[in-house]
Design a protein around this motif. Structure first.
Motif, PDB file in Angstrom:
ATOM      1  N   GLY A 192      -6.787  -2.039  -6.661  1.00  0.00           N
ATOM      2  CA  GLY A 192      -6.319  -3.407  -6.818  1.00  0.00           C
ATOM      3  C   GLY A 192      -5.662  -3.860  -5.543  1.00  0.00           C
ATOM      4  O   GLY A 192      -5.285  -3.061  -4.695  1.00  0.00           O
ATOM      5  N   VAL A 193      -5.493  -5.137  -5.416  1.00  0.00           N
ATOM      6  CA  VAL A 193      -4.947  -5.707  -4.188  1.00  0.00           C
ATOM      7  C   VAL A 193      -3.574  -5.129  -3.874  1.00  0.00           C
ATOM      8  O   VAL A 193      -3.230  -4.864  -2.731  1.00  0.00           O
ATOM      9  N   HIS A 194      -2.793  -4.902  -4.896  1.00  0.00           N
ATOM     10  CA  HIS A 194      -1.438  -4.418  -4.672  1.00  0.00           C
ATOM     11  C   HIS A 194      -1.309  -2.914  -4.859  1.00  0.00           C
ATOM     12  O   HIS A 194      -0.220  -2.383  -4.845  1.00  0.00           O
ATOM     13  N   ALA A 195      -2.417  -2.235  -5.035  1.00  0.00           N
ATOM     14  CA  ALA A 195      -2.346  -0.785  -5.209  1.00  0.00           C
ATOM     15  C   ALA A 195      -1.954  -0.123  -3.901  1.00  0.00           C
ATOM     16  O   ALA A 195      -2.324  -0.573  -2.829  1.00  0.00           O
ATOM     17  N   ALA A 196      -1.209   0.965  -3.999  1.00  0.00           N
ATOM     18  CA  ALA A 196      -0.722   1.644  -2.802  1.00  0.00           C
ATOM     19  C   ALA A 196      -1.852   2.241  -1.985  1.00  0.00           C
ATOM     20  O   ALA A 196      -1.731   2.401  -0.787  1.00  0.00           O
ATOM     21  N   GLY A 197      -2.944   2.578  -2.645  1.00  0.00           N
ATOM     22  CA  GLY A 197      -4.065   3.130  -1.894  1.00  0.00           C
ATOM     23  C   GLY A 197      -3.931   4.596  -1.606  1.00  0.00           C
ATOM     24  O   GLY A 197      -4.688   5.153  -0.827  1.00  0.00           O
ATOM     25  N   GLU A 198      -2.963   5.251  -2.218  1.00  0.00           N
ATOM     26  CA  GLU A 198      -2.816   6.680  -2.003  1.00  0.00           C
ATOM     27  C   GLU A 198      -3.957   7.397  -2.700  1.00  0.00           C
ATOM     28  O   GLU A 198      -4.135   7.281  -3.906  1.00  0.00           O
ATOM     29  N   LEU A 199      -4.741   8.129  -1.905  1.00  0.00           N
ATOM     30  CA  LEU A 199      -5.863   8.887  -2.446  1.00  0.00           C
ATOM     31  C   LEU A 199      -5.448  10.311  -2.763  1.00  0.00           C
ATOM     32  O   LEU A 199      -4.731  10.942  -1.991  1.00  0.00           O
ATOM     33  N   PHE A 200      -5.928  10.793  -3.893  1.00  0.00           N
ATOM     34  CA  PHE A 200      -5.754  12.196  -4.255  1.00  0.00           C
ATOM     35  C   PHE A 200      -7.110  12.859  -4.115  1.00  0.00           C
ATOM     36  O   PHE A 200      -8.084  12.396  -4.692  1.00  0.00           O
TER      37      PHE A 200
END
Lengths: 115, 109
Positions: free
Chosen positions: A97-105
């Motif tokens: 989402g636009v506001h998602a932190a984008g941290e990938l696991f």
């Protein structure tokens, strides 16, 4: 424990054979990704999926196929059309989402060798 | 997404601070700076990210210059287990993460 699981860890195949790599996550993440890594190189995006029953090509999608029938699962098929399939394959997941932190696991990876 | 430039390799003495630089001169106002690291033959691990302000967590600190054209990842007391490839990535919110070749950090006793 929550996490992302790839299998198998090591895989050998003969030329001309299709092979499917498994990726499962129990993090309730929306998005899942497949990357390929060659020796001494960074990661290159193959496919990604933001939502069930939808997926997008990444930078090197030719010779690969994916499906996203369940939120938890994003299998990658390396087809015989992939000319240089020997590589380290990494699956990842994240919120989207636009506001998602984008941290990938990331999972621990699957190493495919074509004999 | 903006491109990043990192030195291919760096050495650091165990117990000292490791300062890993990253240039991202074409970064746009809505792009975040992310850092990941990858220990050999494992999946990459998220370290930290930021937009404008400096950030700190239990793993590292991220210093972003005022013009946002460069940043530095700081590992305050490097250990041998910090030996890894460190990736600096810029990404617009909701966008893809694109990994370059990173910096190979060797922590030496």
């Amino acid at each position: 424990d929550g996490g992302i699981t790839q299998s198998p860890k090591y895989l050998f195949r003969k030329e001309g054979q299709n092979v499917t790599l498994s990726c499962e996550q129990n993090l309730n993440h929306d998005a899942m990704y497949w990357y390929r890594q060659d020796p001494g190189q960074g990661l290159r995006l193959i496919y990604y999926s933001q939502i069930v029953n939808d997926f997008q090509k990444g930078d090197i999608a030719e010779g690969y196929s994916v499906s996203r029938e369940k939120k938890e699962s994003f299998p990658l098929t390396v087809t015989s059309a992939q000319k240089n399939p020997t590589a380290f394959y990494l699956c990842a997941s994240s919120y989207w989402g636009v506001h998602a932190a984008g941290e990938l696991f990331f999972g621990e990876g699957s190493r495919l060798t074509v004999l | 997404d903006a491109k990043t430039t990192q030195p291919p390799s760096m050495d650091c003495a165990e117990g000292r601070a490791a300062n890993l630089p990253c240039n991202h001169s074409t970064i746009s106002g809505n792009e975040y700076v992310y850092w990941y690291r990858q220990i050999h033959s494992q999946g990459p691990q998220y370290i930290i990210h930021g937009l404008k302000n400096n950030e700190t967590n239990e793993m590292a600190s991220l210093i972003i210059t005022e013009d946002r054209k460069s940043s530095t990842l700081i590992l305050p007391h490097a250990t041998l287990r910090d030996t890894a490839v460190y990736y600096c990535i810029v990404r617009v919110a909701g966008g893809k993460l694109i990994f370059g070749q990173g910096t190979e950090l060797s922590v030496k006793p």
